[in-house]
Scaffold this active site. Structure first.
Site, PDB file in Angstrom:
ATOM      1  N   GLU A 192     166.880 -15.932  91.705  1.00  0.00           N
ATOM      2  CA  GLU A 192     168.305 -15.968  92.019  1.00  0.00           C
ATOM      3  C   GLU A 192     169.071 -16.910  91.076  1.00  0.00           C
ATOM      4  OE1 GLU A 192     169.506 -16.569  96.079  1.00  0.00           O
ATOM      5  OE2 GLU A 192     171.565 -16.780  95.393  1.00  0.00           O
ATOM      6  N   SER A 208     168.277 -17.815  88.003  1.00  0.00           N
ATOM      7  CA  SER A 208     168.419 -17.275  86.639  1.00  0.00           C
ATOM      8  C   SER A 208     169.416 -16.120  86.613  1.00  0.00           C
ATOM      9  CB  SER A 208     167.078 -16.793  86.105  1.00  0.00           C
ATOM     10  OG  SER A 208     166.184 -17.867  86.024  1.00  0.00           O
ATOM     11  N   CYS A 232     163.237 -29.076  87.188  1.00  0.00           N
ATOM     12  CA  CYS A 232     162.854 -27.671  87.329  1.00  0.00           C
ATOM     13  C   CYS A 232     161.632 -27.316  86.470  1.00  0.00           C
ATOM     14  CB  CYS A 232     164.037 -26.789  86.922  1.00  0.00           C
ATOM     15  SG  CYS A 232     163.625 -25.041  86.969  1.00  0.00           S
ATOM     16  N   ALA A 255     162.611 -19.420  93.780  1.00  0.00           N
ATOM     17  CA  ALA A 255     163.245 -20.320  92.806  1.00  0.00           C
ATOM     18  C   ALA A 255     163.483 -19.600  91.494  1.00  0.00           C
ATOM     19  CB  ALA A 255     162.351 -21.533  92.562  1.00  0.00           C
TER      20      ALA A 255
END
Ligand code: HEM
Length: 405
Positions: free
Chosen positions: A249, A251, A356, A246
């Site tokens: 990729e 960011s 998130c 998480a």
């Protein structure tokens, strides 16, 4: 440009030009069919308010994916084990128990330590770019920062970071709405290899509790596992895999899109240099305009409705974040990229209990990276075709050719 056939549109068999500009399709669907039926009986949402309702109502809309991943992966597969154990695909109370363990990693204090590390890393990468003429900015910059930061958090040694990237790509690749045999096999192998790797890392960390520069998240998760009641060993391994996947990729793509959008708008890049405080708004606008995660899913637990469309218990919905983020009912001139946009309540980090967990960290990476890159390289410009991956769930720039000076 061809007219869009809204009635015939199917996300699971999308038109050839969809990836190049999905937003055009979202606009047409939102206007004519905001709760749109797909060929497998699921539904695709493109309106902001519908998505907010779904995210907020965890009683009606479950994140649990056992029903979906059973037939897709097979219930005894590594991919099934991974994707049904990681916190993002679980409901309260399990989700709440695991989510609390992540909080320690994202306290204000922990983030402050991370900020100076991120600044030093970015300075180093930009030093490396100084002598370059033209290069691919993904491999030279936007990929390097997030993978380094997230690997640090989990105490992964520098030499193993490319392994992490490849495993992550294989595991997340299996989440595409339609997945072939090859990607499934690669995803299953990646979960197994990743678990073996992490088991060794955990053993090492247990034997050397203060070893490594940071790895706070790993230590917090290990402590919870030792405690016995808060986290099982399998849960520990899968939360680590999830974090590593998480955390980079998404960011990377935020950074790539930000550079791409601003290099296409020299006037806005100049404005950022003149008013550097705008960078926090720029990060939000990049996230709104090109959501790195394009799709979240939920399933109805009871009969319900959205925008007047009745949905039976069991209905599976695709939340198209790029549709919500350009809904004219929520955003003025939604198709315009405006680095100073305010307010900007995009849904790119989701909403509600699953919002998130790394959003402050991701935002910090964006602020530091955009500030330093555009200050240091005012002459930077695009030097070729920017390539977008043929994926639905993640909006990935695979090549970003840039001339630095
Ligand atoms: C620009 C970068 C990022 C974007 C766009 C992004 C997007 C998202 C979205 C949309 C969700 C919600 C999924 C759902 O509700 O079904 C999510 C969850 C999550 N993200 Fe991120 N993310 C980013 C960066 C990160 C980073 C850097 C980390 C970790 C360091 C991270 C860790 C997580 C975790 C742990 C969850 C699960 C939260 C939960 O289920 O409670 N993310 N992310």
């Amino acid at each position: 440009m061809a007219e869009i056939d809204v009635a015939g549109f199917d996300l699971l068999d999308q038109p050839g030009d969809f990836i190049a500009d999905p937003y055009r399709y979202f606009a047409a669907l939102r206007a004519a069919s905001p709760v749109h039926p797909l060929s497998d009986g699921s539904w695709m949402l493109t309106g902001y308010d519908d998505m907010v309702r779904v995210y907020r109502d965890t009683e009606t809309w479950t994140s649990d994916k056992k029903l979906d991943f059973g037939p897709k992966f097979g219930t005894d597969s590594p991919l099934f084990e991974h994707h049904t154990t990681s916190l993002v695909f679980r409901d309260p109370p399990d989700h709440t128990r695991i989510r609390k363990l992540f909080q320690a990693a994202f306290t204000r204090k922990a983030l402050a330590v991370m900020e100076s590390r991120i600044e030093a890393l970015v300075d180093g990468y930009l030093d490396d770019l100084e002598e370059a003429g033209e290069l691919d900015l993904v491999s030279a910059f936007t990929f390097r920062l997030p993978v380094e930061v997230i690997s640090d958090m989990l105490g992964v040694p520098a030499e193993d970071r490319l392994l992490i990237r490849d495993w992550a790509a294989a595991i997340l690749g299996a989440l595409e709405p339609v997945t072939g045999e090859g990607p499934l096999a690669a995803g299953n192998r990646a979960v197994d290899d990743f678990k073996t790797y992490l088991r060794a890392l955990v053993v090492h960390r247990r034997a050397n509790p203060t070893d490594g520069r940071s790895g706070e998240v790993l230590s917090a998760l290990i402590a919870a596992e030792e405690d016995g009641e808060r986290l099982s060993e399998i849960e520990l391994l899968h939360q680590c895999i999830f974090m590593l996947n998480a955390g980079h990729e998404t960011s990377t793509n935020m950074l790539s899109h930000g550079v791409n959008e601003l290099l296409r708008r020299p006037d806005q890049a100049a404005r950022l240099r003149a008013e550097p405080d705008l960078v926090t708004l720029l990060v939000e606008e990049v996230l709104r305009y090109q959501p790195p995660i394009q799709i979240n899913n939920r399933r109805a637990t009871v009969d319900t409705e959205l925008s007047g469309v009745p949905l039976p218990a069991g209905a599976f919905v695709y939340l198209m974040l790029g549709g919500a983020n350009r809904d004219p009912a929520q955003f003025a001139d939604p198709e315009v990229f405006d680095l100073a946009r305010r307010p900007n309540r995009h849904l790119s980090f989701g909403l509600g209990v699953h919002i998130c967990a790394g959003n402050s960290l991701a935002r910090m990476e964006g602020v530091v990276a955009f500030t330093k890159f555009f200050q240091r390289f005012p002459e930077a410009r695009l030097a070729g075709e920017v390539k977008i991956a043929d994926r639905l769930r993640f909006r990935e720039i695979t090549e970003l050719p840039v001339a630095i000076r």
